[in-house]
Design an enzyme around this catalytic site. Sequence first.
Site, PDB file in Angstrom:
ATOM      1  N   TYR A 125       1.862   2.298  -2.066  1.00  0.00           N
ATOM      2  CA  TYR A 125       1.320   1.550  -3.209  1.00  0.00           C
ATOM      3  C   TYR A 125       0.309   0.498  -2.776  1.00  0.00           C
ATOM      4  CZ  TYR A 125       1.141  -1.229  -7.482  1.00  0.00           C
ATOM      5  OH  TYR A 125       0.706  -1.904  -8.596  1.00  0.00           O
ATOM      6  N   LYS A 164      -3.828   0.381  -3.528  1.00  0.00           N
ATOM      7  CA  LYS A 164      -4.464  -0.705  -4.274  1.00  0.00           C
ATOM      8  C   LYS A 164      -5.527  -1.409  -3.430  1.00  0.00           C
ATOM      9  CE  LYS A 164      -2.230  -0.008  -8.068  1.00  0.00           C
ATOM     10  NZ  LYS A 164      -2.940   0.508  -9.253  1.00  0.00           N
TER      11      LYS A 164
END
Length: 298
Positions: A194, A198
Amino acid sequence: MLAQDPSLTNWPAVAGYVSARKDTYPFIDPARADLAGKSVLITGASKGIGKATAISFAIAGCSKILMLARSDLTDVETAVHNAAMKANRPQPFVRSLKVDVTSEDSVRAAAETAAEVLGGSLDVLINNAGYLEEWKPIADSEPREWWRTWEVNIKGTYLAAHFFVPLLLKSQTKTIINISSGGAHAMFPGASAYQTTKFALCRLTEFMDTEYCQQGLIAISLHPGAVKTELAMNMPLERQSVLTDTPELAADTLVWLTRERRDWLAGRFASVSWDMEELEQKKQDVLQRNLLKFRVMI
């Protein structure tokens, strides 16, 4: 938010660049905007921040609202129409499309439909669809789930840009906002998929700016706040105490960012947790020091 060893990240300094907000406030009130004649397309619109964003754009008087998601959007359509009515705005044209953002064919078909119903142009694209894997160290992680995070967060954003940028370039607003995260600036053990996606999303946003700025495109990567969404429930329980922001903070900030062209934020990272009035006052500081981009400091 996202407290950790300060030697590993400068996120506390980034988060504190201007005063923090946890909920919506008058300066970004969508009722103060006038988006009549404008169109917006929101991915991941079925719940959480995506749903709240569609509602905020209706309150702002946006004329055409397209919503993409893998799940049913009937209740979101109803909420959008109700919001427009309560705000005394004209009823927007609303269209929902069932789309898998990781599928080239699915996104292509959505873009063809969008071009048809929008008359060939799109003002604002909000890439909100995202995925958060269960946090585990790399050797303990499930490879398919780890890679799924990359497929949704990066491939999905790429495909949306690939197929919708041509429509954006035919509009006056020409704005794309990619939902990143403060996690791009952090390193929590277990969040390797994750937080790296990002991080990568911020650089992908810079590429969108670099490749299309001469044609007027504005691309911004945005931290959506710490919101207790269904996605965020995959965070470890001990990390969830930070999830105290409202989805309306993100939604109303998105309206504020797109109600006029924010050229000075093109290619940069911003946070809905920042007070936008104060951020606007730092415009010259941002430009002069070329802030809010990923760089190796020497």
